[in-house]
Write a protein that holds these residues in place. Structure first.
Motif, PDB file in Angstrom:
ATOM      1  N   ALA A 117      20.892 -67.696  32.139  1.00  0.00           N
ATOM      2  CA  ALA A 117      20.783 -66.529  31.255  1.00  0.00           C
ATOM      3  C   ALA A 117      21.902 -66.522  30.216  1.00  0.00           C
ATOM      4  O   ALA A 117      21.680 -66.179  29.050  1.00  0.00           O
ATOM      5  CB  ALA A 117      20.800 -65.243  32.079  1.00  0.00           C
ATOM      6  N   MET A 118      23.098 -66.899  30.635  1.00  0.00           N
ATOM      7  CA  MET A 118      24.214 -66.975  29.690  1.00  0.00           C
ATOM      8  C   MET A 118      23.949 -68.044  28.634  1.00  0.00           C
ATOM      9  O   MET A 118      24.157 -67.822  27.432  1.00  0.00           O
ATOM     10  CB  MET A 118      25.511 -67.314  30.437  1.00  0.00           C
ATOM     11  CG  MET A 118      25.953 -66.257  31.411  1.00  0.00           C
ATOM     12  SD  MET A 118      26.800 -64.882  30.622  1.00  0.00           S
ATOM     13  CE  MET A 118      27.750 -64.299  32.018  1.00  0.00           C
TER      14      MET A 118
ATOM     15  N   TYR B 246      26.841 -64.430  38.073  1.00  0.00           N
ATOM     16  CA  TYR B 246      26.785 -64.310  36.614  1.00  0.00           C
ATOM     17  C   TYR B 246      25.352 -64.307  36.094  1.00  0.00           C
ATOM     18  O   TYR B 246      25.068 -63.702  35.059  1.00  0.00           O
ATOM     19  CB  TYR B 246      27.625 -65.407  35.953  1.00  0.00           C
ATOM     20  CG  TYR B 246      29.099 -65.121  36.025  1.00  0.00           C
ATOM     21  CD1 TYR B 246      29.666 -64.089  35.280  1.00  0.00           C
ATOM     22  CD2 TYR B 246      29.941 -65.861  36.852  1.00  0.00           C
ATOM     23  CE1 TYR B 246      31.022 -63.803  35.347  1.00  0.00           C
ATOM     24  CE2 TYR B 246      31.302 -65.589  36.930  1.00  0.00           C
ATOM     25  CZ  TYR B 246      31.833 -64.556  36.175  1.00  0.00           C
ATOM     26  OH  TYR B 246      33.181 -64.269  36.250  1.00  0.00           O
ATOM     27  N   GLU B 247      24.468 -64.947  36.817  1.00  0.00           N
ATOM     28  CA  GLU B 247      23.056 -64.901  36.425  1.00  0.00           C
ATOM     29  C   GLU B 247      22.516 -63.474  36.570  1.00  0.00           C
ATOM     30  O   GLU B 247      21.817 -62.964  35.690  1.00  0.00           O
ATOM     31  CB  GLU B 247      22.250 -65.871  37.302  1.00  0.00           C
ATOM     32  CG  GLU B 247      20.800 -66.026  36.909  1.00  0.00           C
ATOM     33  CD  GLU B 247      20.593 -66.807  35.616  1.00  0.00           C
ATOM     34  OE1 GLU B 247      19.448 -66.823  35.141  1.00  0.00           O
ATOM     35  OE2 GLU B 247      21.562 -67.374  35.072  1.00  0.00           O
ATOM     36  N   ARG B 248      22.870 -62.822  37.677  1.00  0.00           N
ATOM     37  CA  ARG B 248      22.410 -61.443  37.908  1.00  0.00           C
ATOM     38  C   ARG B 248      22.983 -60.477  36.883  1.00  0.00           C
ATOM     39  O   ARG B 248      22.326 -59.521  36.487  1.00  0.00           O
ATOM     40  CB  ARG B 248      22.833 -60.970  39.309  1.00  0.00           C
ATOM     41  CG  ARG B 248      21.969 -61.448  40.430  1.00  0.00           C
ATOM     42  CD  ARG B 248      22.273 -60.680  41.715  1.00  0.00           C
ATOM     43  NE  ARG B 248      23.663 -60.756  42.127  1.00  0.00           N
ATOM     44  CZ  ARG B 248      24.177 -61.760  42.839  1.00  0.00           C
ATOM     45  NH1 ARG B 248      23.423 -62.784  43.187  1.00  0.00           N
ATOM     46  NH2 ARG B 248      25.455 -61.747  43.190  1.00  0.00           N
TER      47      ARG B 248
ATOM     48  N   ALA C 214      28.344 -66.302  27.588  1.00  0.00           N
ATOM     49  CA  ALA C 214      27.300 -66.071  26.589  1.00  0.00           C
ATOM     50  C   ALA C 214      27.771 -66.359  25.172  1.00  0.00           C
ATOM     51  O   ALA C 214      27.099 -66.023  24.209  1.00  0.00           O
ATOM     52  CB  ALA C 214      26.790 -64.640  26.697  1.00  0.00           C
ATOM     53  N   GLY C 215      28.965 -66.956  25.047  1.00  0.00           N
ATOM     54  CA  GLY C 215      29.438 -67.372  23.740  1.00  0.00           C
ATOM     55  C   GLY C 215      30.292 -66.371  22.990  1.00  0.00           C
ATOM     56  O   GLY C 215      30.751 -66.654  21.896  1.00  0.00           O
ATOM     57  N   GLU C 216      30.510 -65.221  23.577  1.00  0.00           N
ATOM     58  CA  GLU C 216      31.347 -64.196  22.940  1.00  0.00           C
ATOM     59  C   GLU C 216      32.541 -63.887  23.851  1.00  0.00           C
ATOM     60  O   GLU C 216      32.364 -63.683  25.052  1.00  0.00           O
ATOM     61  CB  GLU C 216      30.555 -62.897  22.738  1.00  0.00           C
ATOM     62  CG  GLU C 216      29.387 -62.997  21.784  1.00  0.00           C
ATOM     63  CD  GLU C 216      29.803 -62.977  20.315  1.00  0.00           C
ATOM     64  OE1 GLU C 216      31.024 -62.971  20.033  1.00  0.00           O
ATOM     65  OE2 GLU C 216      28.919 -62.981  19.476  1.00  0.00           O
TER      66      GLU C 216
ATOM     67  N   PHE D 154      27.792 -58.531  31.759  1.00  0.00           N
ATOM     68  CA  PHE D 154      29.008 -59.292  31.482  1.00  0.00           C
ATOM     69  C   PHE D 154      29.169 -59.502  29.979  1.00  0.00           C
ATOM     70  O   PHE D 154      30.253 -59.304  29.419  1.00  0.00           O
ATOM     71  CB  PHE D 154      28.954 -60.642  32.200  1.00  0.00           C
ATOM     72  CG  PHE D 154      30.104 -61.548  31.862  1.00  0.00           C
ATOM     73  CD1 PHE D 154      31.311 -61.436  32.532  1.00  0.00           C
ATOM     74  CD2 PHE D 154      29.985 -62.505  30.868  1.00  0.00           C
ATOM     75  CE1 PHE D 154      32.383 -62.263  32.209  1.00  0.00           C
ATOM     76  CE2 PHE D 154      31.053 -63.331  30.541  1.00  0.00           C
ATOM     77  CZ  PHE D 154      32.247 -63.211  31.215  1.00  0.00           C
ATOM     78  N   ASP D 155      28.094 -59.890  29.338  1.00  0.00           N
ATOM     79  CA  ASP D 155      28.136 -60.133  27.897  1.00  0.00           C
ATOM     80  C   ASP D 155      28.547 -58.866  27.143  1.00  0.00           C
ATOM     81  O   ASP D 155      29.371 -58.903  26.230  1.00  0.00           O
ATOM     82  CB  ASP D 155      26.775 -60.629  27.426  1.00  0.00           C
ATOM     83  CG  ASP D 155      26.722 -60.850  25.930  1.00  0.00           C
ATOM     84  OD1 ASP D 155      27.606 -61.552  25.398  1.00  0.00           O
ATOM     85  OD2 ASP D 155      25.804 -60.320  25.275  1.00  0.00           O
ATOM     86  N   HIS D 156      27.987 -57.739  27.535  1.00  0.00           N
ATOM     87  CA  HIS D 156      28.305 -56.470  26.880  1.00  0.00           C
ATOM     88  C   HIS D 156      29.795 -56.154  27.034  1.00  0.00           C
ATOM     89  O   HIS D 156      30.471 -55.767  26.063  1.00  0.00           O
ATOM     90  CB  HIS D 156      27.455 -55.347  27.485  1.00  0.00           C
ATOM     91  CG  HIS D 156      27.745 -54.003  26.902  1.00  0.00           C
ATOM     92  ND1 HIS D 156      27.327 -53.625  25.629  1.00  0.00           N
ATOM     93  CD2 HIS D 156      28.425 -52.937  27.407  1.00  0.00           C
ATOM     94  CE1 HIS D 156      27.741 -52.397  25.383  1.00  0.00           C
ATOM     95  NE2 HIS D 156      28.406 -51.953  26.451  1.00  0.00           N
TER      96      HIS D 156
END
Length: 198
Positions: free
Chosen positions: A73-74, A9-11, A50-52, A16-18
């Motif tokens: 990053a998240m 998930y860091e990579r 990432a909160g979404e 992922f967020d998108h």
């Protein structure tokens, strides 16, 4: 394996967020969850990403959030979007929990842990759930492991047996409100909604 999950998930945090911002299949379950969370009560979101869209939904409903995720990053994205909330980068199994929460959720996160770690964590979370509070999480339909694929990489998933989850709930004084194995509305996730009595 959980360490590799955090690295994965860091990579892929931004990809992922998108992708995550385009879907909200869990909204109906979140609405049911929030029926059991007192107005304005704090919520613990384990594997908050990432909160979404979950943290935003909780925030918009007036709930203070403590979010935990293994990806720095998240968490950085969460802090940018919701700077007044509490964000913790770390392993959900080891984070020091303080205080009580009106709701605790682990959507698309608990099942990245080995089955026995999931059972242990549920037991550790129970004392931090306020009376009449709600816990929402998802698993697989039976004990075992499975490798999924995300962004061209294998992704580890595990589950205990439903009877094992129920045994932990009984031992910790929580009760099952709903369990839907392989819920088609959420892409085949097996979903648990549980409560703490008065």
């Amino acid at each position: 394996m959980p360490e590799r999950i955090a690295e994965h998930y860091e990579r892929h945090a931004h990809a992922f967020d998108h992708a995550r911002r385009k879907r909200f299949a869990e909204r109906a379950w979140l609405d049911r969850f929030l029926l059991g969370v007192a107005r304005g009560a704090p919520v613990l979101d384990l594997g908050c990403g990432a909160g979404e869209p979950i943290a935003r939904y909780l925030h918009d409903h007036g709930h203070p959030i403590t979010g935990v995720d293994g990806s720095e990053a998240m968490i950085a994205l969460c802090r940018t979007r919701f700077p007044r909330e509490r964000w913790i980068a770390g392993d959900m199994r080891r984070v020091a929990l303080d205080g009580m929460f009106g709701g605790i959720l682990a959507w698309d996160s608990l099942f990245h842990l080995p089955a026995d770690d999931q059972l242990d964590l549920i037991g550790r979370l129970a004392p931090h759930l306020s009376p009449r509070g709600a816990l929402l999480f998802n698993t697989g339909p039976a004990r075992g492991t499975a490798m999924g694929c995300q962004f061209g990489e294998e992704l580890y998933h595990a589950s205990a047996d439903p009877a094992e989850y129920r045994a932990v709930l009984a031992r910790t004084g929580l009760f099952e409100v709903a369990y839907k194995p392989e819920d088609s509305a959420t892409g085949g996730r097996s979903v648990w909604l549980v409560r703490k009595p008065h």
